[in-house]
Design a protein around this motif. Structure first.
Motif, PDB file in Angstrom:
ATOM      1  N   ALA A 107       0.861  -1.182   0.000  1.00  0.00           N
ATOM      2  CA  ALA A 107       0.000   0.000   0.000  1.00  0.00           C
ATOM      3  C   ALA A 107       0.900   1.235   0.000  1.00  0.00           C
ATOM      4  N   VAL A 108       0.583   2.167  -0.887  1.00  0.00           N
ATOM      5  CA  VAL A 108       1.305   3.439  -0.947  1.00  0.00           C
ATOM      6  C   VAL A 108       0.277   4.546  -0.743  1.00  0.00           C
ATOM      7  N   ARG A 109       0.573   5.479   0.156  1.00  0.00           N
ATOM      8  CA  ARG A 109      -0.288   6.624   0.412  1.00  0.00           C
ATOM      9  C   ARG A 109       0.566   7.885   0.357  1.00  0.00           C
ATOM     10  N   VAL A 110       0.008   8.930  -0.230  1.00  0.00           N
ATOM     11  CA  VAL A 110       0.680  10.226  -0.276  1.00  0.00           C
ATOM     12  C   VAL A 110      -0.246  11.248   0.374  1.00  0.00           C
ATOM     13  N   TYR A 111       0.274  11.934   1.383  1.00  0.00           N
ATOM     14  CA  TYR A 111      -0.461  12.952   2.116  1.00  0.00           C
ATOM     15  C   TYR A 111       0.235  14.292   1.954  1.00  0.00           C
ATOM     16  N   ASP A 112      -0.542  15.371   2.090  1.00  0.00           N
ATOM     17  CA  ASP A 112       0.080  16.679   2.219  1.00  0.00           C
ATOM     18  C   ASP A 112      -0.606  17.429   3.351  1.00  0.00           C
ATOM     19  N   LYS A 113       0.124  18.382   3.884  1.00  0.00           N
ATOM     20  CA  LYS A 113      -0.359  19.141   5.037  1.00  0.00           C
ATOM     21  C   LYS A 113       0.095  20.582   4.889  1.00  0.00           C
ATOM     22  N   TYR A 114      -0.803  21.493   5.201  1.00  0.00           N
ATOM     23  CA  TYR A 114      -0.472  22.914   5.178  1.00  0.00           C
ATOM     24  C   TYR A 114       0.030  23.336   6.554  1.00  0.00           C
ATOM     25  N   PHE A 115       1.162  24.025   6.568  1.00  0.00           N
ATOM     26  CA  PHE A 115       1.751  24.532   7.805  1.00  0.00           C
ATOM     27  C   PHE A 115       1.614  26.048   7.830  1.00  0.00           C
ATOM     28  N   MET A 116       0.774  26.546   8.740  1.00  0.00           N
ATOM     29  CA  MET A 116       0.538  27.987   8.828  1.00  0.00           C
ATOM     30  C   MET A 116       1.776  28.753   9.277  1.00  0.00           C
ATOM     31  N   ARG A 117       2.594  28.147  10.124  1.00  0.00           N
ATOM     32  CA  ARG A 117       3.736  28.871  10.697  1.00  0.00           C
ATOM     33  C   ARG A 117       4.731  29.344   9.641  1.00  0.00           C
ATOM     34  N   ASN A 118       4.841  28.618   8.535  1.00  0.00           N
ATOM     35  CA  ASN A 118       5.754  29.064   7.479  1.00  0.00           C
ATOM     36  C   ASN A 118       5.063  29.171   6.120  1.00  0.00           C
ATOM     37  N   GLY A 119       3.733  28.981   6.091  1.00  0.00           N
ATOM     38  CA  GLY A 119       2.958  29.203   4.882  1.00  0.00           C
ATOM     39  C   GLY A 119       3.268  28.271   3.728  1.00  0.00           C
ATOM     40  N   ASN A 120       3.644  27.036   4.028  1.00  0.00           N
ATOM     41  CA  ASN A 120       3.905  26.103   2.931  1.00  0.00           C
ATOM     42  C   ASN A 120       3.275  24.750   3.208  1.00  0.00           C
ATOM     43  N   ARG A 121       3.433  23.859   2.259  1.00  0.00           N
ATOM     44  CA  ARG A 121       2.910  22.514   2.388  1.00  0.00           C
ATOM     45  C   ARG A 121       4.077  21.534   2.456  1.00  0.00           C
ATOM     46  N   ALA A 122       3.840  20.447   3.145  1.00  0.00           N
ATOM     47  CA  ALA A 122       4.816  19.363   3.183  1.00  0.00           C
ATOM     48  C   ALA A 122       4.093  18.083   2.764  1.00  0.00           C
ATOM     49  N   CYS A 123       4.859  17.128   2.315  1.00  0.00           N
ATOM     50  CA  CYS A 123       4.330  15.884   1.772  1.00  0.00           C
ATOM     51  C   CYS A 123       4.831  14.702   2.602  1.00  0.00           C
ATOM     52  N   LEU A 124       3.965  13.723   2.797  1.00  0.00           N
ATOM     53  CA  LEU A 124       4.331  12.475   3.459  1.00  0.00           C
ATOM     54  C   LEU A 124       4.015  11.326   2.514  1.00  0.00           C
ATOM     55  N   SER A 125       5.030  10.534   2.198  1.00  0.00           N
ATOM     56  CA  SER A 125       4.842   9.323   1.407  1.00  0.00           C
ATOM     57  C   SER A 125       4.943   8.132   2.347  1.00  0.00           C
ATOM     58  N   LEU A 126       3.903   7.327   2.372  1.00  0.00           N
ATOM     59  CA  LEU A 126       3.848   6.161   3.247  1.00  0.00           C
ATOM     60  C   LEU A 126       3.777   4.913   2.397  1.00  0.00           C
ATOM     61  N   THR A 127       4.685   3.970   2.644  1.00  0.00           N
ATOM     62  CA  THR A 127       4.676   2.673   1.967  1.00  0.00           C
ATOM     63  C   THR A 127       4.594   1.587   3.024  1.00  0.00           C
ATOM     64  N   VAL A 128       3.643   0.682   2.867  1.00  0.00           N
ATOM     65  CA  VAL A 128       3.471  -0.439   3.795  1.00  0.00           C
ATOM     66  C   VAL A 128       3.487  -1.711   2.960  1.00  0.00           C
ATOM     67  N   VAL A 129       4.407  -2.622   3.303  1.00  0.00           N
ATOM     68  CA  VAL A 129       4.570  -3.873   2.560  1.00  0.00           C
ATOM     69  C   VAL A 129       4.503  -5.029   3.552  1.00  0.00           C
ATOM     70  N   SER A 130       3.692  -6.026   3.232  1.00  0.00           N
ATOM     71  CA  SER A 130       3.637  -7.197   4.107  1.00  0.00           C
ATOM     72  C   SER A 130       3.921  -8.468   3.316  1.00  0.00           C
ATOM     73  N   HIS A 131       4.570  -9.364   4.001  1.00  0.00           N
ATOM     74  CA  HIS A 131       4.802 -10.721   3.496  1.00  0.00           C
ATOM     75  C   HIS A 131       4.516 -11.623   4.688  1.00  0.00           C
ATOM     76  N   GLY A 132       3.368 -12.261   4.654  1.00  0.00           N
ATOM     77  CA  GLY A 132       2.929 -13.001   5.828  1.00  0.00           C
ATOM     78  C   GLY A 132       2.573 -12.018   6.920  1.00  0.00           C
ATOM     79  N   SER A 133       3.100 -12.236   8.122  1.00  0.00           N
ATOM     80  CA  SER A 133       2.808 -11.329   9.237  1.00  0.00           C
ATOM     81  C   SER A 133       3.899 -10.269   9.420  1.00  0.00           C
TER      82      SER A 133
END
Length: 113
Positions: free
Chosen positions: A46-72
């Protein structure tokens, strides 16, 4: 850029749902940009991409999340980027670290159950 990676044991769907909830509920300005899911035999990704606005510096940041499973066994990778300002010098006030810390704290909480 900030990065957190770890390997844990658990059920893929439970871990992914836990992470998605914690990330989405971490801030009103946190948005799921897009996601992708893939299964091949007993490997799930599973791959998820998030972004968030930061008021303190007026910009956005991105979070890329990858989750991989093989068995448990589940591998988790969180990469934060884009929280800097400036053209030549990428001066950051810690937005990427903040994004990655959400995932790290979520996994630490998961491990304490």
């Amino acid at each position: 850029m900030a990065k957190y990676e770890t390997t844990i044991n658990g059920q893929f769907e439970d871990v992914l749902n836990h992470l998605e909830n914690d990330i989405s509920n971490s801030a009103m300005t946190m948005n799921l940009v897009d996601g992708s899911d893939y299964t091949f035999k007993d490997t799930k990704i599973a791959v998820r991409v998030y972004d968030k606005y930061f008021m303190r510096n007026g910009n956005r940041a991105c979070l890329s999340l990858t989750v991989v499973s093989h068995g448990s066994e589940i591998f988790i990778s969180a990469i934060g980027a884009g929280g800097g300002q400036g053209i030549i010098f990428n001066f950051s006030l810690g937005a990427e670290d903040n994004m990655v810390a959400i995932v790290q704290e979520s996994i630490e909480q998961w491990n304490n159950f």
